[in-house]
Design a protein around this motif. Structure first.
Motif, short mmCIF file in Angstrom:
data_model
loop_
_atom_site.label_atom_id
_atom_site.label_comp_id
_atom_site.label_asym_id
_atom_site.label_seq_id
_atom_site.Cartn_x
_atom_site.Cartn_y
_atom_site.Cartn_z
N LEU A 84 0.12 1.83 3.41
CA LEU A 84 -1.19 1.29 3.77
C LEU A 84 -0.99 0.20 4.82
O LEU A 84 -0.06 -0.61 4.70
CB LEU A 84 -1.89 0.71 2.54
CG LEU A 84 -2.30 1.71 1.47
CD1 LEU A 84 -2.78 1.00 0.21
CD2 LEU A 84 -3.38 2.65 2.00
N ALA A 112 -5.74 -3.34 4.59
CA ALA A 112 -6.41 -2.22 3.91
C ALA A 112 -6.71 -2.59 2.46
O ALA A 112 -6.01 -3.40 1.86
CB ALA A 112 -5.54 -0.97 3.95
N SER A 113 -7.73 -2.00 1.93
CA SER A 113 -8.08 -2.19 0.53
C SER A 113 -6.88 -1.83 -0.34
O SER A 113 -6.11 -0.93 -0.01
CB SER A 113 -9.26 -1.30 0.16
OG SER A 113 -9.52 -1.38 -1.23
N GLN A 114 -6.77 -2.52 -1.46
CA GLN A 114 -5.75 -2.19 -2.45
C GLN A 114 -6.40 -1.75 -3.75
O GLN A 114 -5.74 -1.64 -4.77
CB GLN A 114 -4.83 -3.40 -2.67
CG GLN A 114 -4.07 -3.76 -1.43
CD GLN A 114 -3.19 -4.98 -1.62
OE1 GLN A 114 -2.79 -5.31 -2.74
NE2 GLN A 114 -2.88 -5.66 -0.54
N GLU A 165 -11.59 2.54 -4.88
CA GLU A 165 -12.16 2.59 -3.54
C GLU A 165 -11.35 3.52 -2.64
O GLU A 165 -11.91 4.32 -1.88
CB GLU A 165 -12.20 1.18 -2.93
CG GLU A 165 -12.82 1.14 -1.55
CD GLU A 165 -12.87 -0.26 -0.96
OE1 GLU A 165 -13.63 -0.42 0.02
OE2 GLU A 165 -12.17 -1.17 -1.45
N LEU A 166 -10.03 3.46 -2.74
CA LEU A 166 -9.17 4.33 -1.94
C LEU A 166 -9.36 5.80 -2.34
O LEU A 166 -9.43 6.68 -1.48
CB LEU A 166 -7.71 3.91 -2.08
CG LEU A 166 -7.38 2.52 -1.50
CD1 LEU A 166 -5.98 2.09 -1.92
CD2 LEU A 166 -7.53 2.51 0.01
N CYS A 183 -1.61 2.14 -6.29
CA CYS A 183 -1.35 1.23 -5.16
C CYS A 183 -0.25 0.27 -5.62
O CYS A 183 -0.42 -0.46 -6.60
CB CYS A 183 -2.63 0.48 -4.82
SG CYS A 183 -2.52 -0.44 -3.29
N LEU A 238 0.23 3.78 -1.09
CA LEU A 238 -0.63 4.54 -1.99
C LEU A 238 0.11 5.81 -2.36
O LEU A 238 0.57 6.54 -1.47
CB LEU A 238 -1.95 4.87 -1.29
CG LEU A 238 -2.97 5.65 -2.13
CD1 LEU A 238 -3.46 4.79 -3.30
CD2 LEU A 238 -4.15 6.06 -1.26
N TRP A 296 -8.27 3.32 6.84
CA TRP A 296 -8.50 2.94 5.45
C TRP A 296 -9.59 1.89 5.35
O TRP A 296 -9.74 1.07 6.24
CB TRP A 296 -7.21 2.40 4.84
CG TRP A 296 -6.12 3.41 4.78
CD1 TRP A 296 -5.05 3.51 5.64
CD2 TRP A 296 -5.98 4.47 3.84
NE1 TRP A 296 -4.26 4.58 5.26
CE2 TRP A 296 -4.81 5.19 4.18
CE3 TRP A 296 -6.72 4.91 2.75
CZ2 TRP A 296 -4.36 6.30 3.45
CZ3 TRP A 296 -6.28 6.01 2.03
CH2 TRP A 296 -5.12 6.69 2.38
#
Length: 181
Positions: free
Chosen positions: A36, A40-42, A46-47, A123, A135, A175
């Motif tokens: 990632l 980026a989101s962790q 959401e991923l 994650c 991820l 992402w």
């Protein structure tokens, strides 16, 4: 040539993955990992929602064909599994049921008469970059009968291509960003 952040690697099932020991003798078990980018989101849910919202068109076409072929066998189709209300949508990612949520992992899956499967989106810290994240999408399948084993034999090569393509496509699109602190 894919960018390093778009490269998907086949990896062993991570030990910290909730599905690694789900079935004593899985009929299919695989894991694919992607780095990632910073920012980026962790958030695994959401991923997962992002990845499955951006499935390649050819994969959707294959799922449509799969649904046509298995409907006559009494197996669940994507249409039967898709949420129809906001409450149902909160407990599904695409047509996958949410089994568990943790800060670093979401476990999705489904049980049917021919097989049960679980899919983990984990994650975790990256081994490639300091303070980086990766991820890992892991899948395990337990077949109940010959139909399940024949089904897995037929779809396993497509499953592997679809998982890799979904992760690559999510990276190419970009992402979702981490929530501001």
């Amino acid at each position: 040539m894919p960018l390093p952040s778009h490269t998907v690697h086949a990896v062993p099932l991570p030990r910290e993955c909730s599905v690694a020991d789900r079935y004593p003798h899985p009929d299919l078990a695989d894991a694919y990992s992607i780095e990632l980018p910073p920012g980026a989101s962790q958030n695994p849910e959401e991923l997962a929602r992002f990845v499955f919202a951006h499935v390649p068109g050819w994969s959707r076409a294959l799922m449509g064909l799969r649904d046509l072929l298995v409907a006559g066998l009494g197996l669940k189709t994507g249409a039967q599994l898709t949420a129809t209300t906001p409450a149902q949508a909160a407990e599904r990612v695409g047509f996958f049921r949410i089994y568990t949520r943790r800060a670093d992992e979401i476990v999705l899956g489904e049980d049917d008469k021919h097989l049960d499967f679980r899919l983990s989106m984990l994650c975790s810290p990256s081994t490639a970059t300091p303070r980086g994240r990766r991820l890992t999408l892991s899948t395990v399948v337990h077949c109940h009968n010959r139909l399940g084993r024949a089904y897995i034999f037929a779809i396993a090569p497509f499953h592997r291509r679809i998982v890799r393509a979904c992760l690559r496509r999510a990276a190419r699109i970009g992402w979702p960003a981490a929530a501001a602190a």
